[in-house]
Design a protein around this motif. Structure first.
Motif, PDB file in Angstrom:
ATOM      1  N   UNK A 219       0.833  -1.205   0.000  1.00 41.65           N
ATOM      2  CA  UNK A 219       0.000   0.000   0.000  1.00 41.65           C
ATOM      3  C   UNK A 219       0.868   1.256   0.000  1.00 41.65           C
ATOM      4  N   UNK A 220       1.946   1.229   0.778  1.00 46.54           N
ATOM      5  CA  UNK A 220       2.838   2.393   0.838  1.00 46.54           C
ATOM      6  C   UNK A 220       3.590   2.590  -0.472  1.00 46.54           C
ATOM      7  N   UNK A 221       3.888   1.489  -1.175  1.00 44.78           N
ATOM      8  CA  UNK A 221       4.561   1.623  -2.469  1.00 44.78           C
ATOM      9  C   UNK A 221       3.661   2.317  -3.490  1.00 44.78           C
ATOM     10  N   UNK A 222       2.351   2.279  -3.248  1.00 44.27           N
ATOM     11  CA  UNK A 222       1.442   3.027  -4.116  1.00 44.27           C
ATOM     12  C   UNK A 222       1.623   4.521  -4.001  1.00 44.27           C
ATOM     13  N   UNK A 223       2.235   4.956  -2.898  1.00 44.41           N
ATOM     14  CA  UNK A 223       2.557   6.366  -2.719  1.00 44.41           C
ATOM     15  C   UNK A 223       1.349   7.215  -2.386  1.00 44.41           C
ATOM     16  N   UNK A 224       1.582   8.402  -1.834  1.00 43.29           N
ATOM     17  CA  UNK A 224       0.481   9.327  -1.547  1.00 43.29           C
ATOM     18  C   UNK A 224      -0.074   9.933  -2.828  1.00 43.29           C
ATOM     19  N   UNK A 225      -1.299  10.408  -2.759  1.00 41.27           N
ATOM     20  CA  UNK A 225      -1.957  10.954  -3.954  1.00 41.27           C
ATOM     21  C   UNK A 225      -1.355  12.274  -4.404  1.00 41.27           C
ATOM     22  N   UNK A 226      -0.695  12.989  -3.504  1.00 41.08           N
ATOM     23  CA  UNK A 226      -0.212  14.331  -3.835  1.00 41.08           C
ATOM     24  C   UNK A 226       1.125  14.331  -4.556  1.00 41.08           C
ATOM     25  N   UNK A 227       1.772  13.180  -4.685  1.00 40.11           N
ATOM     26  CA  UNK A 227       3.027  13.128  -5.433  1.00 40.11           C
ATOM     27  C   UNK A 227       3.231  11.725  -5.992  1.00 40.11           C
ATOM     28  N   UNK A 228       2.937  11.563  -7.262  1.00 35.72           N
ATOM     29  CA  UNK A 228       3.256  10.313  -7.949  1.00 35.72           C
ATOM     30  C   UNK A 228       4.586  10.439  -8.680  1.00 35.72           C
ATOM     31  N   UNK A 229       4.876  11.630  -9.170  1.00 42.33           N
ATOM     32  CA  UNK A 229       6.136  11.880  -9.875  1.00 42.33           C
ATOM     33  C   UNK A 229       6.801  13.097  -9.260  1.00 42.33           C
ATOM     34  N   UNK A 230       8.087  12.980  -8.990  1.00 43.98           N
ATOM     35  CA  UNK A 230       8.811  14.155  -8.495  1.00 43.98           C
ATOM     36  C   UNK A 230       9.167  15.080  -9.651  1.00 43.98           C
TER      37      UNK A 230
ATOM     38  N   UNK B  40      -1.556   0.282  -8.486  1.00 40.54           N
ATOM     39  CA  UNK B  40      -2.018   0.405  -9.864  1.00 40.54           C
ATOM     40  C   UNK B  40      -2.372   1.833 -10.227  1.00 40.54           C
ATOM     41  N   UNK B  41      -2.967   2.571  -9.288  1.00 38.39           N
ATOM     42  CA  UNK B  41      -3.282   3.980  -9.540  1.00 38.39           C
ATOM     43  C   UNK B  41      -2.017   4.784  -9.803  1.00 38.39           C
ATOM     44  N   UNK B  42      -0.982   4.479  -9.071  1.00 44.45           N
ATOM     45  CA  UNK B  42       0.267   5.224  -9.249  1.00 44.45           C
ATOM     46  C   UNK B  42       0.854   4.988 -10.636  1.00 44.45           C
ATOM     47  N   UNK B  43       0.912   3.734 -11.048  1.00 43.14           N
ATOM     48  CA  UNK B  43       1.472   3.422 -12.366  1.00 43.14           C
ATOM     49  C   UNK B  43       0.602   4.008 -13.470  1.00 43.14           C
ATOM     50  N   UNK B  44      -0.711   3.945 -13.292  1.00 44.67           N
ATOM     51  CA  UNK B  44      -1.618   4.481 -14.307  1.00 44.67           C
ATOM     52  C   UNK B  44      -1.476   5.996 -14.434  1.00 44.67           C
ATOM     53  N   UNK B  45      -1.311   6.677 -13.318  1.00 39.92           N
ATOM     54  CA  UNK B  45      -1.138   8.134 -13.371  1.00 39.92           C
ATOM     55  C   UNK B  45       0.182   8.501 -14.033  1.00 39.92           C
TER      56      UNK B  45
END
Length: 643
Positions: free
Chosen positions: A73-84, A137-142
């Motif tokens: 779940x943590x590897x999915x990352x927070x919603x406010x930063x998917x890419x630096x 999955x949301x992180x990769x899709x974004x």
């Protein structure tokens, strides 16, 4: 380690929403965020790897089976930063294969250790695994959606716009969203090809749209762009995204309730506390993320489009309660003389120079911040409207000539006296011209401040000083946003000349007054000394002396002189904004919004961009008196306007 990972996630979700805005702490926040962004993935992957290598007899705590999915779940990352940065979006294939690998590891750990766990723990881990897969999955899709290829294809998508017209939109979010859809192709390095008959698309009537409103629209548009490139918000603020978030929150909440039902009194209190903390932390992240989504620009637009009375009534009130004052509130300031002539104090500059040869740390520490005032916005907005008017008078021709003006049109208004200064904006590269006029502005400002104590209160004096220091900040710390040149070398040589000329600010003021009293031959000697290197200091002082002579030559007052300087700096700013690539504007958002980006997008709204091409109607259509129309509710047809 799982608790440390949760702490990092909580910090990231807070700082991720913070880095969009520019202020005196933005660089520190950006660096700290970059460190945590890399550390978060490394820590979660390291912990999963440790569990993968562990043998059954080495693991005695059965709750490891329950804690491991939280790392997913943590590897999915927070919603406010998917890419630096934008480069992270281009690496979405690596993140995709990383997701597959980490999911495989989590499932292997689950199967490997379920023999030592109790049945309740085994079943409670399943919902957490599902939530982890959804979040990852949301992180990769974004990341995939924000990649350059996919971003460009999204311009040609068949998504239909809202039936509302821009001029009659009920909220700034709706108006800005439509305009964002129109100008998004420029950030994909595409050109807008618009019929001249549709030039009204690029008109902002000053009687209807004030300077404050125009800058607000631009701020919201950049908010849409930032969220699209660097966060999950655009994919979460959809019907599918809301359903998935409801599933995630429901699964975690049910797991927490089940945990309290099946927990045993003889279980370790530490294990119980860790388990509860992980679940409560996950629930908090979901709820806090939902609030962040609602107060984002995408959230505001989404709420405006809902037919649900509850959302339309409660949503805006919740947003007004949680949404901070946003937009371009401040702009960086950097004075070359303040940097070159600091108070003499013991410092570690010599040590730092071993690791920072360009002295970026010193430049950053000497960077100040000032509020973007209403008078500055009004001055820029009026100046851009004048340029738009000139562009329309030429039937939308000679745009490059209009945008390439670095101040020559302003100086020509002086008549024959302009020949002695005109070379400074015509015959030298932009970074050289910028340094010349920055030094001249500084010298005139200090000289006037000595003569007339209240000069800094004049409007055009304030505007000139703010724009001059901001452009110098771009040259110092954001050179990629300016046209190429040897600005760094010129800056170093100019600093050396200024330091040799005066050891501190007090001596500088005295020396400047002495420099104004020199004869032409003596001043020419100093200028030749500067030219032997790449310094612009003495040439800038010469321009300052010529500017001071305008007051007596034309019987001006100081306000007329500062009006000329302010107009020239406006031309410098618009030239730099037009030359900077739109991809660089988008890239700079990762460190916070820059004022020059707001100006560039505002120029595009007025058609003052090389990415916007005004073309005449084909002859066949002219013969039949065809009148093209541009419907804001048919944005999916935008592809027909692209070159």
């Amino acid at each position: 380690m799982v608790i440390v990972s949760l702490t990092v996630q909580l910090t990231l979700i807070k700082l991720g929403s913070r880095r969009r805005f520019s202020d005196r702490n933005s660089k520190t926040v950006s660096f700290f965020l970059w460190t945590l962004y890399l550390f978060a993935d490394w820590l979660a992957a390291l912990t999963l790897g440790t569990l993968l290598r562990s043998r059954k007899d080495e693991v005695t705590n059965p709750r490891v089976l329950f804690w491991a999915p939280f790392l997913l779940l943590h590897l999915g990352g927070p919603d406010t930063i998917t890419a630096y940065s934008l480069s992270d979006n281009e690496l979405w294939p690596r993140h995709f294969f990383g997701m597959c690998f980490h999911i495989g590891v989590a499932l292997y750990v689950y199967v490997k250790f379920w023999t030592i766990a109790t049945p309740p723990v085994i079943f409670m881990a399943i919902p957490i695994i599902i939530v982890g897969v959804i979040k990852y999955g949301e992180r990769v899709w974004s990341l995939f959606k924000a990649s350059s290829v996919r971003f460009r294809k999204s311009v040609f998508s068949d998504d239909k716009g809202s039936p509302l017209e821009v001029e009659h939109s009920q909220s700034p979010s709706e108006r800005a969203f439509h305009l964002f859809q129109v100008f998004k192709p420029m950030f994909a390095d595409l050109k807008l090809r618009i019929y001249k008959n549709l030039s009204y698309v690029f008109e902002l009537d000053q009687n209807k749209v004030s300077a404050e409103a125009a800058f607000t629209i631009v701020e919201i548009e950049l908010g849409f762009l930032y969220d699209l490139l660097y966060t999950k918000i655009p994919i979460v603020i959809t019907r599918l995204g809301v359903i998935l978030r409801f599933i995630c929150l429901s699964f975690i909440t049910c797991t927490l309730l089940a945990f309290f039902v099946f927990v045993k009194l003889h279980d370790s209190r530490v294990d119980i506390a860790v388990s509860c903390l992980l679940m409560v932390g996950a629930i908090f992240l979901e709820i806090y993320s939902a609030l962040l989504h609602l107060r984002s620009d995408w959230g505001l637009y989404w709420l405006d489009q809902q037919n649900n009375r509850f959302l339309r009534f409660i949503g805006p009130k919740l947003v007004r309660f949680t949404k901070p004052k946003e937009g371009i509130r401040s702009m960086a300031q950097h004075s070359l003389l303040d940097y070159c002539l600091p108070p003499r104090k013991l410092n570690l500059a010599a040590v730092l120079n071993l690791f920072d040869s360009e002295d970026r740390m010193g430049k950053y520490l000497h960077t100040g911040w000032k509020e973007v005032s209403f008078e500055l916005k009004q001055f820029i907005y009026s100046g851009l409207q004048e340029k738009r008017k000139k562009y329309a008078e030429t039937e939308f021709k000679n745009l490059s000539e209009l945008l390439d003006d670095r101040g020559s049109s302003v100086l020509k208004g002086m008549g024959g006296s302009s020949e002695d200064i005109l070379w400074s904006v015509r015959e030298v590269e932009f970074t050289h011209s910028l340094l010349l006029w920055h030094v001249a502005t500084e010298v005139v400002f200090h000289d006037d401040n000595h003569r007339y104590r209240a000069v800094q209160l004049e409007q055009y004096c304030r505007i000139s000083k703010v724009l001059s220091d901001y452009m110098m900040y771009l040259l110092f710390l954001c050179p990629a946003m300016l046209p190429e040149g040897i600005g760094n070398i010129r800056h170093q040589d100019t600093c050396t000349e200024a330091t040799n000329f005066a050891l501190d600010k007090f001596q500088f003021k005295e020396a400047v007054r002495g420099l104004f009293g020199m004869d032409i031959r003596s001043r020419s000697f100093f200028i030749q000394m500067g030219n032997s290197r790449k310094s612009a200091f003495f040439e800038g002082c010469q321009i300052a002396e010529q500017l001071q002579s305008l007051v007596s030559m034309f019987q001006w007052d100081n306000q007329d002189k500062w009006k000329l300087i302010a107009d020239l700096w406006l031309n410098m700013l618009t030239y730099a904004a037009a030359q900077c690539s739109w991809k660089e504007h988008a890239r700079q958002l990762q460190h916070g919004e820059e004022f020059i980006t707001h100006v560039a997008l505002l120029m595009a709204h007025l058609g003052l961009s090389t990415k916007i091409q005004m073309v005449p109607l084909p002859k066949m259509l002219e013969e039949v008196d065809f009148e093209p129309t541009f419907h804001w509710d048919k944005l999916h047809r935008l592809t027909s306007y692209l070159a």
